[in-house]
Design a protein around this motif. Structure first.
Motif, PDB file in Angstrom:
ATOM      1  N   UNK A 229     -16.142  49.231 -29.281  1.00 56.48           N
ATOM      2  CA  UNK A 229     -16.060  47.961 -28.558  1.00 56.48           C
ATOM      3  C   UNK A 229     -16.643  46.830 -29.402  1.00 56.48           C
ATOM      4  N   UNK A 230     -16.152  45.627 -29.134  1.00 51.75           N
ATOM      5  CA  UNK A 230     -16.591  44.423 -29.838  1.00 51.75           C
ATOM      6  C   UNK A 230     -16.891  43.363 -28.780  1.00 51.75           C
ATOM      7  N   UNK A 231     -17.982  42.651 -28.926  1.00 47.99           N
ATOM      8  CA  UNK A 231     -18.316  41.571 -27.990  1.00 47.99           C
ATOM      9  C   UNK A 231     -18.525  40.276 -28.766  1.00 47.99           C
ATOM     10  N   UNK A 232     -17.980  39.182 -28.223  1.00 46.85           N
ATOM     11  CA  UNK A 232     -18.110  37.866 -28.858  1.00 46.85           C
ATOM     12  C   UNK A 232     -18.678  36.894 -27.824  1.00 46.85           C
ATOM     13  N   UNK A 233     -19.841  36.282 -28.125  1.00 45.75           N
ATOM     14  CA  UNK A 233     -20.454  35.366 -27.168  1.00 45.75           C
ATOM     15  C   UNK A 233     -21.387  34.378 -27.838  1.00 45.75           C
ATOM     16  N   UNK A 234     -21.983  33.505 -27.022  1.00 45.10           N
ATOM     17  CA  UNK A 234     -22.794  32.418 -27.582  1.00 45.10           C
ATOM     18  C   UNK A 234     -24.135  32.210 -26.913  1.00 45.10           C
ATOM     19  N   UNK A 235     -24.336  32.778 -25.699  1.00 45.59           N
ATOM     20  CA  UNK A 235     -25.560  32.426 -24.980  1.00 45.59           C
ATOM     21  C   UNK A 235     -26.246  33.641 -24.377  1.00 45.59           C
ATOM     22  N   UNK A 236     -27.351  33.391 -23.657  1.00 44.01           N
ATOM     23  CA  UNK A 236     -28.202  34.489 -23.214  1.00 44.01           C
ATOM     24  C   UNK A 236     -27.533  35.416 -22.201  1.00 44.01           C
ATOM     25  N   UNK A 237     -26.619  34.895 -21.376  1.00 44.53           N
ATOM     26  CA  UNK A 237     -25.942  35.799 -20.449  1.00 44.53           C
ATOM     27  C   UNK A 237     -24.976  36.740 -21.176  1.00 44.53           C
ATOM     28  N   UNK A 238     -24.708  36.461 -22.470  1.00 40.05           N
ATOM     29  CA  UNK A 238     -23.870  37.350 -23.276  1.00 40.05           C
ATOM     30  C   UNK A 238     -24.664  38.483 -23.920  1.00 40.05           C
ATOM     31  N   UNK A 239     -25.990  38.368 -23.929  1.00 38.20           N
ATOM     32  CA  UNK A 239     -26.818  39.337 -24.650  1.00 38.20           C
ATOM     33  C   UNK A 239     -26.587  40.777 -24.190  1.00 38.20           C
ATOM     34  N   UNK A 240     -26.505  41.071 -22.865  1.00 31.14           N
ATOM     35  CA  UNK A 240     -26.281  42.469 -22.479  1.00 31.14           C
ATOM     36  C   UNK A 240     -24.998  43.074 -23.056  1.00 31.14           C
ATOM     37  N   UNK A 245     -22.149  46.544 -27.046  1.00 28.46           N
ATOM     38  CA  UNK A 245     -20.954  46.736 -27.882  1.00 28.46           C
ATOM     39  C   UNK A 245     -21.270  47.395 -29.220  1.00 28.46           C
ATOM     40  N   UNK A 246     -20.266  48.062 -29.761  1.00 29.26           N
ATOM     41  CA  UNK A 246     -20.404  48.665 -31.083  1.00 29.26           C
ATOM     42  C   UNK A 246     -20.595  47.610 -32.160  1.00 29.26           C
ATOM     43  N   UNK A 247     -19.908  46.465 -32.009  1.00 28.73           N
ATOM     44  CA  UNK A 247     -20.049  45.342 -32.943  1.00 28.73           C
ATOM     45  C   UNK A 247     -20.304  44.081 -32.130  1.00 28.73           C
ATOM     46  N   UNK A 248     -21.405  43.394 -32.410  1.00 28.84           N
ATOM     47  CA  UNK A 248     -21.731  42.155 -31.691  1.00 28.84           C
ATOM     48  C   UNK A 248     -21.519  40.959 -32.612  1.00 28.84           C
ATOM     49  N   UNK A 249     -20.776  39.972 -32.099  1.00 29.50           N
ATOM     50  CA  UNK A 249     -20.442  38.782 -32.879  1.00 29.50           C
ATOM     51  C   UNK A 249     -20.905  37.550 -32.118  1.00 29.50           C
ATOM     52  N   UNK A 250     -21.763  36.756 -32.731  1.00 27.10           N
ATOM     53  CA  UNK A 250     -22.246  35.512 -32.120  1.00 27.10           C
ATOM     54  C   UNK A 250     -21.437  34.337 -32.666  1.00 27.10           C
ATOM     55  N   UNK A 251     -21.259  33.346 -31.834  1.00 27.87           N
ATOM     56  CA  UNK A 251     -20.558  32.141 -32.251  1.00 27.87           C
ATOM     57  C   UNK A 251     -21.463  31.275 -33.130  1.00 27.87           C
ATOM     58  N   UNK A 252     -20.856  30.530 -34.043  1.00 24.41           N
ATOM     59  CA  UNK A 252     -21.617  29.638 -34.906  1.00 24.41           C
ATOM     60  C   UNK A 252     -22.375  28.577 -34.139  1.00 24.41           C
ATOM     61  N   UNK A 253     -21.877  28.223 -32.951  1.00 33.38           N
ATOM     62  CA  UNK A 253     -22.533  27.243 -32.088  1.00 33.38           C
ATOM     63  C   UNK A 253     -23.482  27.895 -31.098  1.00 33.38           C
ATOM     64  N   UNK A 254     -23.681  29.211 -31.223  1.00 32.16           N
ATOM     65  CA  UNK A 254     -24.507  29.942 -30.273  1.00 32.16           C
ATOM     66  C   UNK A 254     -25.978  29.587 -30.368  1.00 32.16           C
ATOM     67  N   UNK A 255     -26.723  30.015 -29.353  1.00 31.46           N
ATOM     68  CA  UNK A 255     -28.164  29.825 -29.372  1.00 31.46           C
ATOM     69  C   UNK A 255     -28.744  30.577 -30.571  1.00 31.46           C
ATOM     70  N   UNK A 256     -29.701  29.968 -31.291  1.00 34.44           N
ATOM     71  CA  UNK A 256     -30.266  30.621 -32.485  1.00 34.44           C
ATOM     72  C   UNK A 256     -30.768  32.041 -32.225  1.00 34.44           C
ATOM     73  N   UNK A 257     -31.370  32.280 -31.061  1.00 32.13           N
ATOM     74  CA  UNK A 257     -31.880  33.616 -30.749  1.00 32.13           C
ATOM     75  C   UNK A 257     -30.743  34.618 -30.573  1.00 32.13           C
ATOM     76  N   UNK A 258     -29.614  34.158 -30.041  1.00 32.80           N
ATOM     77  CA  UNK A 258     -28.445  35.025 -29.867  1.00 32.80           C
ATOM     78  C   UNK A 258     -27.827  35.346 -31.220  1.00 32.80           C
ATOM     79  N   UNK A 259     -27.760  34.358 -32.095  1.00 32.27           N
ATOM     80  CA  UNK A 259     -27.220  34.580 -33.447  1.00 32.27           C
ATOM     81  C   UNK A 259     -28.101  35.547 -34.228  1.00 32.27           C
ATOM     82  N   UNK A 260     -29.392  35.472 -33.988  1.00 38.39           N
ATOM     83  CA  UNK A 260     -30.346  36.327 -34.698  1.00 38.39           C
ATOM     84  C   UNK A 260     -30.154  37.800 -34.333  1.00 38.39           C
ATOM     85  N   UNK A 261     -29.851  38.058 -33.052  1.00 40.52           N
ATOM     86  CA  UNK A 261     -29.745  39.457 -32.628  1.00 40.52           C
ATOM     87  C   UNK A 261     -28.359  40.056 -32.840  1.00 40.52           C
TER      88      UNK A 261
END
Length: 286
Positions: A229-240, A245-261
């Motif tokens: 599975x792959x998940x693509x998101x930008x904010x804290x409600x996307x963290x779970x 997911x097997x691969x987590x992808x953060x958006x370039x405009x995402x929250x810095x903490x979300x991009x970090x994880x």
């Protein structure tokens, strides 16, 4: 190898103009044609997601209200609701503090008849939010919603809770000043989780109601191992879902903490970041 790709809407698939680009549509269709399953996993209600997707040629299963309602092939696969006694307790706190709020349910979105006056009061107290709004955005936010198939107006919560077969999946509350105090007041209630989909709101679900549940239920339905599975998101409600997911992808405009994880970071939502991620990490991946 067949994959399940879970994509958030606001701040992810949708640009800041609240539309889905031709590039994103093309990438999703190409992934579907290659045999992958693409789902929308959003904080929006399922009906709202459908309204957005129906403006495009896309057809996707959905996990709405932060993964608390999972729907595929016209079937409700999973529904996680907040205990009604907890709903009363949460609403009591929100009413004491005169916060505007929306209730997401299996019967539509319930909005109090006091929404407009509470929203105007909220914005008056939050100049930081107000200063970022255009006159059109201010009008949209403060207008009293009109009754429709998906929007229900109520005066008393008791009348809502008395509706037969009603289940409640989520509270949505605009907030900034007093946000930490409000969260502290709500955290005393067991059985709920509190998250945010942006800097100016909080969202309340059952403890088990989150996007991680949405992606798990959908993966099981389509018989796809969670590691595929792959998940693509930008904010804290996307963290779970990013954590699940097997691969987590953060958006370039995402929250810095979300991009970090996240495992990787793609382009922003105004740069077709979803299309870039699908092409690079799924369609072109060795």
């Amino acid at each position: 190898m067949k994959k399940l790709i879970a994509i958030d809407l606001d701040g992810t698939l949708l640009s800041s103009n609240i539309d889905i680009s031709a590039e994103n549509i093309q990438a999703i269709q190409t992934a579907q044609q290659a045999g992958h399953i693409v789902m929308i996993c959003s904080g929006r209600a399922p009906e709202d997601i459908k309204t957005v997707i129906d403006k495009t040629p896309l057809q996707c299963p959905v996990a709405g209200s932060n993964g608390t309602m999972v729907i595929a092939d016209g079937k409700l696969l999973s529904q996680i609701s907040i205990n009604k006694d907890i709903v009363k307790n949460v609403a009591e706190v929100l009413n004491q503090k005169e916060y505007p709020f929306k209730i997401y349910s299996n019967k539509g979105i319930f909005v109090a008849s006091t929404w407009s006056e509470r929203m105007i009061s909220f914005l008056d107290k939050n100049q930081e939010v107000l200063n970022h709004l255009t006159s059109k955005e201010y009008k949209l936010m403060t207008e009293q919603p009109k009754e429709s198939d998906s929007i229900k107006i109520f005066d008393e919560l008791g009348a809502v809770l008395a509706i037969e077969d009603l289940t409640i999946q989520k509270f949505f509350i605009p907030t900034i000043s007093g946000k930490e105090e409000l969260i502290s007041s709500l955290e005393k209630f067991e059985g709920i989780s509190i998250t945010t989909s942006g800097p100016f709101n909080i969202e309340i679900m059952d403890t088990n109601g989150h996007k991680g549940n949405g992606i798990r239920v959908m993966a099981e339905y389509f018989n796809i191992p969670i590691e595929n599975t792959v998940a693509i998101g930008d904010n804290f409600n996307d963290v779970p879902m990013l954590e699940t997911a097997g691969l987590s992808i953060a958006m370039g405009n995402g929250d810095p903490a979300v991009k970090e994880m996240a495992d990787v970071v793609t382009l922003t939502n105004n740069e077709n970041g979803v299309a870039h991620a699908i092409n690079k990490y799924i369609l072109e991946a060795k």
